[in-house]
Design a protein around this motif. Structure first.
Motif, PDB file in Angstrom:
ATOM      1  N   ILE A 160       1.051  -1.453  -0.183  1.00 43.48           N
ATOM      2  CA  ILE A 160      -0.118  -0.063  -0.030  1.00 43.48           C
ATOM      3  C   ILE A 160       0.686   1.410   0.079  1.00 43.48           C
ATOM      4  N   ARG A 161       1.882   1.355   0.900  1.00 38.09           N
ATOM      5  CA  ARG A 161       2.916   2.247   0.750  1.00 38.09           C
ATOM      6  C   ARG A 161       3.597   2.644  -0.579  1.00 38.09           C
ATOM      7  N   ALA A 162       3.651   1.610  -1.223  1.00 35.42           N
ATOM      8  CA  ALA A 162       4.270   1.785  -2.553  1.00 35.42           C
ATOM      9  C   ALA A 162       3.537   2.640  -3.576  1.00 35.42           C
ATOM     10  N   GLN A 163       2.256   2.633  -3.125  1.00 33.34           N
ATOM     11  CA  GLN A 163       1.184   3.332  -4.229  1.00 33.34           C
ATOM     12  C   GLN A 163       0.698   4.629  -3.796  1.00 33.34           C
ATOM     13  N   LEU A 164       1.504   5.004  -2.599  1.00 30.86           N
ATOM     14  CA  LEU A 164       1.129   6.497  -2.127  1.00 30.86           C
ATOM     15  C   LEU A 164       2.004   7.320  -1.998  1.00 30.86           C
ATOM     16  N   ARG A 165       1.839   8.736  -2.193  1.00 28.32           N
ATOM     17  CA  ARG A 165       2.947   9.742  -2.063  1.00 28.32           C
ATOM     18  C   ARG A 165       3.922   9.572  -1.007  1.00 28.32           C
ATOM     19  N   THR A 166       5.087   9.859  -1.403  1.00 28.67           N
ATOM     20  CA  THR A 166       6.158   9.571  -0.378  1.00 28.67           C
ATOM     21  C   THR A 166       6.160  10.877   0.695  1.00 28.67           C
ATOM     22  N   ALA A 215      -5.341  13.196  -3.583  1.00 25.75           N
ATOM     23  CA  ALA A 215      -4.701  13.591  -2.854  1.00 25.75           C
ATOM     24  C   ALA A 215      -3.433  12.698  -2.410  1.00 25.75           C
ATOM     25  N   VAL A 216      -3.704  11.373  -2.500  1.00 22.60           N
ATOM     26  CA  VAL A 216      -2.754  10.564  -1.578  1.00 22.60           C
ATOM     27  C   VAL A 216      -1.978   9.688  -2.780  1.00 22.60           C
ATOM     28  N   LEU A 217      -2.558   9.262  -3.804  1.00 20.55           N
ATOM     29  CA  LEU A 217      -1.959   8.441  -4.662  1.00 20.55           C
ATOM     30  C   LEU A 217      -0.926   8.928  -5.611  1.00 20.55           C
ATOM     31  N   LYS A 218       0.224   8.106  -6.166  1.00 19.10           N
ATOM     32  CA  LYS A 218       1.173   8.751  -6.844  1.00 19.10           C
ATOM     33  C   LYS A 218       0.380   8.883  -8.301  1.00 19.10           C
TER      34      LYS A 218
END
Length: 218
Positions: A160-166, A215-218
């Motif tokens: 899940i972290r890999a899909q979200l903005r860093t 807002a949250v996804l790359k």
């Protein structure tokens, strides 16, 4: 004693003993339901264990033995209602696509927030929390805290972290998501009968979720 007399007494002897587990569970659910009705009608502080015991036809001692007191009984009420209205799987192990998991959680959670009983219980908590911190802590621990911890575990998953903005403040994501799902909570509390129909409310929820994803996804 004659054999016929003894035989006539056997069924009675066999019927004696401990009540069935299903009967005990049903009685405990009746107790939880009676407590819920009284909490909502009279408020938490003004509801005594004696009045709950009378309504449920149990001894006050039973409440202490099974729930530890009024706070424990309130916790049982909240958990029961959560399980009744909010059936959701373990997000930590749900391998469906991100949007599908969040959409499913969001719609179930939103329906829970719109339940009349939950709105009424939240009003009780808000009205009495200042004078009764025990009530506030019990409500938070069995509701918002459980939900946020579940979401924390979900957002902590590497996939899940890999899909979200860093650059996201990940510790804020659970509260951020639940706030977007909730929408205008004040409207529900103040004008509960002026809310949009179910279909329109979920259409608006889908719009809020789309903003969340942007807002949250790359």
């Amino acid at each position: 004693m004659s054999k016929s007399s003894l035989a006539s007494r056997v069924p009675c002897l066999r019927g004696a003993g401990r009540p069935k587990a299903s009967d005990v569970e049903a009685r405990m659910q009746d107790l939880i339901d009676a407590a819920a009705r009284l909490f909502l009608t009279n408020g938490y502080t003004r509801t005594s264990l004696e009045s709950i015991a009378r309504a449920a036809r149990v001894a006050v001692r039973t409440i202490y033995v099974k729930f530890g007191g009024k706070a424990g009984l309130l916790e049982a009420v909240l958990v029961s209602r959560r399980e009744q209205f909010f059936q959701v799987g373990d997000l930590e192990h749900d391998l469906r696509p991100f949007r599908e998991v969040v959409d499913d959680f969001a719609h179930r959670f939103f329906d829970l927030l719109c339940e009349d009983q939950l709105i009424a219980m939240q009003r009780v908590v808000i009205a009495e929390a200042g004078d009764n911190p025990e009530l506030a802590h019990t409500f938070y621990d069995t509701g918002p805290r459980m939900t946020r911890e579940m979401l924390e575990r979900f957002f902590a998953r590497p996939d899940i972290r890999a899909q979200l903005r860093t650059d996201l403040p990940f510790e804020q994501l659970p509260a951020f998501l639940t706030s977007w799902i909730s929408g205008d909570a004040m409207q529900r509390f103040v004008f509960p009968h002026d809310q949009p129909a179910h279909e329109e409310a979920h259409r608006q929820l889908a719009q809020r979720l789309e903003l969340f994803y942007r807002a949250v996804l790359k």
